[in-house]
Design a protein around this motif. Structure first.
Motif, PDB file in Angstrom:
ATOM      1  N   MET A 116      81.238   4.715  35.299  1.00 25.00           N
ATOM      2  CA  MET A 116      80.654   5.754  34.452  1.00 25.00           C
ATOM      3  C   MET A 116      80.179   5.198  33.109  1.00 25.00           C
ATOM      4  O   MET A 116      79.703   5.945  32.267  1.00 25.00           O
ATOM      5  N   GLY A 117      80.328   3.885  32.900  1.00 23.55           N
ATOM      6  CA  GLY A 117      79.857   3.266  31.666  1.00 23.55           C
ATOM      7  C   GLY A 117      80.912   3.065  30.610  1.00 23.55           C
ATOM      8  O   GLY A 117      80.602   2.658  29.493  1.00 23.55           O
ATOM      9  N   LEU A 118      82.166   3.341  30.922  1.00 25.99           N
ATOM     10  CA  LEU A 118      83.254   3.148  29.964  1.00 25.99           C
ATOM     11  C   LEU A 118      83.795   1.729  30.100  1.00 25.99           C
ATOM     12  O   LEU A 118      84.717   1.463  30.863  1.00 25.99           O
ATOM     13  N   LEU A 119      83.196   0.819  29.343  1.00 21.65           N
ATOM     14  CA  LEU A 119      83.559  -0.594  29.392  1.00 21.65           C
ATOM     15  C   LEU A 119      84.132  -1.017  28.051  1.00 21.65           C
ATOM     16  O   LEU A 119      83.829  -0.425  27.009  1.00 21.65           O
ATOM     17  N   VAL A 120      84.950  -2.068  28.055  1.00 20.77           N
ATOM     18  CA  VAL A 120      85.506  -2.603  26.813  1.00 20.77           C
ATOM     19  C   VAL A 120      84.349  -2.980  25.897  1.00 20.77           C
ATOM     20  O   VAL A 120      83.371  -3.593  26.321  1.00 20.77           O
ATOM     21  N   GLY A 121      84.447  -2.572  24.640  1.00 16.31           N
ATOM     22  CA  GLY A 121      83.411  -2.849  23.650  1.00 16.31           C
ATOM     23  C   GLY A 121      82.367  -1.759  23.514  1.00 16.31           C
ATOM     24  O   GLY A 121      81.517  -1.814  22.626  1.00 16.31           O
ATOM     25  N   THR A 122      82.426  -0.744  24.363  1.00 11.96           N
ATOM     26  CA  THR A 122      81.437   0.341  24.328  1.00 11.96           C
ATOM     27  C   THR A 122      81.782   1.336  23.221  1.00 11.96           C
ATOM     28  O   THR A 122      82.897   1.843  23.171  1.00 11.96           O
ATOM     29  N   PRO A 123      80.820   1.641  22.334  1.00 12.98           N
ATOM     30  CA  PRO A 123      81.063   2.695  21.342  1.00 12.98           C
ATOM     31  C   PRO A 123      80.979   4.075  21.993  1.00 12.98           C
ATOM     32  O   PRO A 123      80.152   4.293  22.886  1.00 12.98           O
ATOM     33  N   ILE A 124      81.844   4.976  21.552  1.00 14.44           N
ATOM     34  CA  ILE A 124      81.876   6.338  22.085  1.00 14.44           C
ATOM     35  C   ILE A 124      82.040   7.322  20.937  1.00 14.44           C
ATOM     36  O   ILE A 124      82.503   6.960  19.860  1.00 14.44           O
ATOM     37  N   GLU A 125      81.679   8.559  21.186  1.00 15.61           N
ATOM     38  CA  GLU A 125      81.908   9.638  20.231  1.00 15.61           C
ATOM     39  C   GLU A 125      82.595  10.780  20.967  1.00 15.61           C
ATOM     40  O   GLU A 125      82.158  11.178  22.041  1.00 15.61           O
ATOM     41  N   PHE A 126      83.675  11.261  20.400  1.00 16.91           N
ATOM     42  CA  PHE A 126      84.401  12.395  20.968  1.00 16.91           C
ATOM     43  C   PHE A 126      83.651  13.647  20.563  1.00 16.91           C
ATOM     44  O   PHE A 126      83.502  13.940  19.387  1.00 16.91           O
ATOM     45  N   ILE A 127      83.145  14.409  21.540  1.00 14.37           N
ATOM     46  CA  ILE A 127      82.353  15.595  21.243  1.00 14.37           C
ATOM     47  C   ILE A 127      83.234  16.839  21.149  1.00 14.37           C
ATOM     48  O   ILE A 127      83.264  17.502  20.124  1.00 14.37           O
ATOM     49  N   LYS A 128      83.926  17.168  22.232  1.00 15.04           N
ATOM     50  CA  LYS A 128      84.786  18.356  22.194  1.00 15.04           C
ATOM     51  C   LYS A 128      85.775  18.342  23.342  1.00 15.04           C
ATOM     52  O   LYS A 128      85.651  17.575  24.285  1.00 15.04           O
ATOM     53  N   ARG A 129      86.746  19.228  23.207  1.00 15.45           N
ATOM     54  CA  ARG A 129      87.783  19.420  24.215  1.00 15.45           C
ATOM     55  C   ARG A 129      87.597  20.827  24.781  1.00 15.45           C
ATOM     56  O   ARG A 129      87.288  21.756  24.044  1.00 15.45           O
ATOM     57  N   ALA A 130      87.776  21.001  26.071  1.00 15.37           N
ATOM     58  CA  ALA A 130      87.685  22.330  26.686  1.00 15.37           C
ATOM     59  C   ALA A 130      88.766  23.239  26.091  1.00 15.37           C
ATOM     60  O   ALA A 130      89.778  22.756  25.582  1.00 15.37           O
ATOM     61  N   PRO A 131      88.589  24.545  26.157  1.00 18.64           N
ATOM     62  CA  PRO A 131      89.548  25.472  25.549  1.00 18.64           C
ATOM     63  C   PRO A 131      91.009  25.240  25.947  1.00 18.64           C
ATOM     64  O   PRO A 131      91.899  25.393  25.123  1.00 18.64           O
ATOM     65  N   LEU A 132      91.259  24.861  27.177  1.00 19.77           N
ATOM     66  CA  LEU A 132      92.642  24.610  27.599  1.00 19.77           C
ATOM     67  C   LEU A 132      93.015  23.130  27.494  1.00 19.77           C
ATOM     68  O   LEU A 132      94.064  22.710  27.973  1.00 19.77           O
ATOM     69  N   GLY A 133      92.149  22.329  26.868  1.00 16.54           N
ATOM     70  CA  GLY A 133      92.457  20.924  26.614  1.00 16.54           C
ATOM     71  C   GLY A 133      91.978  19.948  27.665  1.00 16.54           C
ATOM     72  O   GLY A 133      92.099  18.739  27.491  1.00 16.54           O
ATOM     73  N   ASP A 134      91.453  20.420  28.763  1.00 17.44           N
ATOM     74  CA  ASP A 134      91.039  19.523  29.834  1.00 17.44           C
ATOM     75  C   ASP A 134      89.835  20.124  30.537  1.00 17.44           C
ATOM     76  O   ASP A 134      89.894  21.294  30.926  1.00 17.44           O
ATOM     77  N   PRO A 135      88.730  19.448  30.689  1.00 20.82           N
ATOM     78  CA  PRO A 135      88.445  18.053  30.362  1.00 20.82           C
ATOM     79  C   PRO A 135      87.986  17.890  28.908  1.00 20.82           C
ATOM     80  O   PRO A 135      87.919  18.858  28.155  1.00 20.82           O
ATOM     81  N   ILE A 136      87.646  16.636  28.567  1.00 20.54           N
ATOM     82  CA  ILE A 136      87.095  16.345  27.253  1.00 20.54           C
ATOM     83  C   ILE A 136      85.677  15.820  27.435  1.00 20.54           C
ATOM     84  O   ILE A 136      85.351  15.231  28.469  1.00 20.54           O
ATOM     85  N   GLU A 137      84.846  16.066  26.434  1.00 24.93           N
ATOM     86  CA  GLU A 137      83.446  15.634  26.502  1.00 24.93           C
ATOM     87  C   GLU A 137      83.218  14.495  25.508  1.00 24.93           C
ATOM     88  O   GLU A 137      83.638  14.576  24.350  1.00 24.93           O
ATOM     89  N   LEU A 138      82.542  13.454  25.980  1.00 25.58           N
ATOM     90  CA  LEU A 138      82.247  12.273  25.173  1.00 25.58           C
ATOM     91  C   LEU A 138      80.754  12.012  25.170  1.00 25.58           C
ATOM     92  O   LEU A 138      80.052  12.424  26.087  1.00 25.58           O
ATOM     93  N   ARG A 139      80.286  11.293  24.159  1.00 31.41           N
ATOM     94  CA  ARG A 139      78.927  10.760  24.183  1.00 31.41           C
ATOM     95  C   ARG A 139      79.074   9.249  24.357  1.00 31.41           C
ATOM     96  O   ARG A 139      79.701   8.574  23.539  1.00 31.41           O
ATOM     97  N   VAL A 140      78.515   8.745  25.453  1.00 29.01           N
ATOM     98  CA  VAL A 140      78.612   7.330  25.801  1.00 29.01           C
ATOM     99  C   VAL A 140      77.227   6.834  26.201  1.00 29.01           C
ATOM    100  O   VAL A 140      76.590   7.433  27.074  1.00 29.01           O
ATOM    101  N   ARG A 141      76.752   5.793  25.568  1.00 32.08           N
ATOM    102  CA  ARG A 141      75.462   5.180  25.930  1.00 32.08           C
ATOM    103  C   ARG A 141      74.320   6.198  25.974  1.00 32.08           C
ATOM    104  O   ARG A 141      73.454   6.146  26.846  1.00 32.08           O
TER     105      ARG A 141
END
Length: 75
Positions: free
Chosen positions: A31-56
């Motif tokens: 899915m593109g989650l590799l060591v050294g990859t910058p990411i941004e935490f966007i939001k968490r679902a109301p019950l805490g799962d899943p979480i949304e990230l911005r990657v690449r």
């Protein structure tokens, strides 16, 4: 270092390492989650799962349990 699931919305980080069984690691890397990859935490679902990230340049949702296996350094 922190686990990815400990970030707050809007925080940016760089992936330091991924821990888990080889199947989980391979799935995250595909899915593109590799060591050294910058990411941004966007939001968490109301019950805490899943979480949304911005990657690449795209948005990605992963389970909180998967995010717990990813260690990051805040940027």
């Amino acid at each position: 270092m922190h686990s990815l699931d400990s970030l707050r919305p809007g925080e940016k980080a760089i992936i330091s390492s991924i821990h888990g069984n080889t199947t989980e690691e391979a799935h995250l890397m595909e899915m593109g989650l590799l060591v050294g990859t910058p990411i941004e935490f966007i939001k968490r679902a109301p019950l805490g799962d899943p979480i949304e990230l911005r990657v690449r340049g795209y948005h990605l949702s992963i389970r909180r349990s998967e995010a717990h296996t990813i260690l990051v350094e805040k940027a």
